[in-house]
Design an enzyme around this catalytic site. Structure first.
Site, PDB file in Angstrom:
ATOM      1  N   ASP A 151     -80.711  85.687  73.832  1.00 13.46           N
ATOM      2  CA  ASP A 151     -81.569  84.804  73.032  1.00 13.46           C
ATOM      3  C   ASP A 151     -82.848  84.414  73.768  1.00 13.46           C
ATOM      4  O   ASP A 151     -82.926  84.482  74.992  1.00 13.46           O
ATOM      5  CB  ASP A 151     -80.786  83.533  72.647  1.00 13.46           C
ATOM      6  N   GLU A 152     -83.822  84.004  72.984  1.00 15.83           N
ATOM      7  CA  GLU A 152     -85.019  83.301  73.463  1.00 15.83           C
ATOM      8  C   GLU A 152     -85.702  83.987  74.644  1.00 15.83           C
ATOM      9  O   GLU A 152     -85.929  83.377  75.685  1.00 15.83           O
ATOM     10  CB  GLU A 152     -84.645  81.860  73.839  1.00 15.83           C
TER      11      GLU A 152
HETATM   12  C1  ACM Z   1     -79.542  79.278  71.363  1.00  7.84           C
HETATM   13  O1  ACM Z   1     -79.355  78.148  70.876  1.00  7.84           O
HETATM   14  N1  ACM Z   1     -80.559  79.507  72.162  1.00  7.84           N
HETATM   15  C2  ACM Z   1     -78.636  80.371  71.077  1.00  7.84           C
END
Ligand code: ACM
Length: 478
Positions: A294-295
């Site tokens: 993620d991110e």
């Molecule tokens: C997330 O909340 N960055 C998966």
């Protein structure tokens, strides 16, 4: 399905538990029920093999002809004469015991040896099984570290509400929390702090085994997560040659996201990833490995996709199925890979690969979201999430293009930026976690907020006995 008829079953001094004699596993489930009853009643509650029982017994039995109950379903029949719990698999007996527990008076959770109490279970007949195979909670042990005992306390809450997965977010910018022998500097240098500057910590392999064993006894699967290629600063402190981050690696106690990254164009990065996935897979009996994903703010889309596809190959090589946050759907996924929705509808792309989804929509089930603006703990970037928000939604209609068949399950994550101990975690988790547990277990057609809100308040006394912190939501009729 519940049918209620006749006078209740009374647990008394002579009540015994009778189990399938041939199965050590069923015997140990019987012992867990016995321990639960002995504690508040002071009754001896012997556990014996089936065949010698008389009226007034509790019977736990595996029935291979009940295949329709699946891995976790059970049938419970209570009459004034006996309690009969039948399941296809041991996990179903364990889930059924949680129902017996909830049918007994709240004082069953006390430790006071209340011998003269009326310990009755209402007469009824229940056939019950879960809607979704994966019913999870996630605990972020990186932003703040939680001890083995604290993780066990959270597992006890999961067990009570028939959840079957604890996803452990074991690494992030602030701390690396799991021993990896081939990369000793991960914990030696990367575990030393947490958000706010406390001492941090990590799990030794023995600690991790202890958590696994505690979870297994409750039929809860541990899903380990190593978040990469971003959220990786803690790993880079000991291995700076793998860093392509905007900031030089150093202990980090803040809460920004997305700024750290592995150098995905270096071969040695994949040696590192291989070492970590190999060792952690070997110590994890469950079939899943969560790679985060993620991110990522510092890589090109091409770099990101190439990294995720290589990591997928490594995870599969060590016999695990990959789970990743929804961003991974930018890569070409194997059908066994699972996309973990959290913020948008981008996860729907997984369906085209034949992959299934875990749903953790932040405005519904991110348990670190504040309940209201007045909630002292937690964050609110996604929403304020009251108990009804967590309860009143249907996974099968939540996202366009995703149907019941595409959904592997539902998970309630809790990120720990603001949470320094398990009591703080519980304050945000209860009563929302039981609400999510019902979303994941009970068919949509028989769920209803009015029923949930009146049932869940009766658990208050149980939480008090068990020492579980909770939020007194004004939405509930306390
Ligand atoms: C997330 O909340 N960055 C998966």
């Amino acid at each position: 399905m519940v049918l209620a008829v006749g006078s209740p079953f009374q647990i008394v001094r002579t009540t015994g538990i009778y189990v399938d004699g041939g199965s050590a596993e069923v015997t140990s489930i019987g012992e867990m029920l016995a321990a639960l009853i002995r504690r508040p009643t002071g009754f001896p509650v012997a556990v014996s093999p089936i065949g010698t029982q008389s009226a007034g017994s509790i019977i736990l039995r595996l029935a291979p002809d009940r295949a329709a109950l699946g891995d976790e379903g059970y049938e419970l029949k209570v009459t004034s004469d006996s309690v009969s719990l039948v399941a296809n698999r041991p996990a179903g007996l364990f889930r059924g015991i949680q129902t017996i527990r909830q049918l007994l008076p709240p004082d069953i959770e006390s430790e006071m040896g209340l011998e003269r109490y009326d310990w009755s279970i209402p007469a009824l007949s229940i056939a019950d099984k879960p809607r979704f195979a994966y019913r999870g909670a996630m605990l972020d042990v990186s932003r703040h570290f939680f001890t083995v005992r604290e993780v066990e306390q959270y597992l006890d809450v999961l067990a009570l509400y028939k959840l079957n997965v604890l996803h452990l977010h074991l690494s992030d910018d602030q701390g690396w929390r799991i021993q990896i022998d081939s990369r000793p500097k991960l914990t030696a240098m990367g575990s030393l702090t947490q958000v706010g500057g406390g001492p941090g910590g990590f799990y030794t392999k023995q600690d991790y085994q202890d958590i696994l064993r505690y979870a297994q006894a409750r039929y809860i699967l541990i899903v380990p997560e190593i978040d990469m290629p971003s959220h990786i600063n803690a790993a880079l402190i000991g291995y700076p040659e793998l860093a392509c981050s905007a900031r030089p690696p150093a202990l980090y106690t803040g809460t920004d996201v997305g700024w750290s990254s592995l150098c995905v164009d270096k071969e040695e990065t994949y040696d590192f990833v291989d070492d970590v996935i190999r060792e952690l897979s070997a110590m994890t009996p469950g079939p899943y490995f969560h790679i985060g994903g993620d991110e990522v703010k510092t890589l090109t889309p091409e770099q990101y996709v190439k990294f995720i596809e290589r990591v997928q190959t490594i995870v599969n090589k060590y016999g695990k199925k990959m789970i990743g946050w929804e961003e991974i759907t930018k890569a070409h996924l194997n059908p066994t890979t699972i996309a973990h929705q959290w913020k948008s509808d981008s996860a729907t792309a997984a369906v085209a690969y034949g992959s299934k989804l875990i749903l953790s929509p932040a405005p519904k089930v991110y348990l670190d979201m504040k309940y209201t603006p007045a909630t002292e703990l937690g964050q609110h970037w996604a929403a304020y999430v009251e108990v009804r928000d967590s309860y009143d939604w249907d996974p099968a209609t939540y996202m366009k293009g995703v149907t019941e068949r595409d959904i592997f399950g539902v998970e309630a994550p809790i990120w720990s930026e603001t949470l320094r101990n398990i009591t703080a975690v519980e304050y945000l988790a209860i009563p929302r976690l039981p609400a999510v547990a019902e979303v994941a277990w009970t068919p949509q057609a028989v769920r209803n907020w009015e029923s949930f809100r009146t049932r869940i308040v009766t658990h208050q006394q149980r939480w008090n006995y068990l020492g579980i912190n909770f939020y007194r939501s004004p939405q509930l009729p306390w």
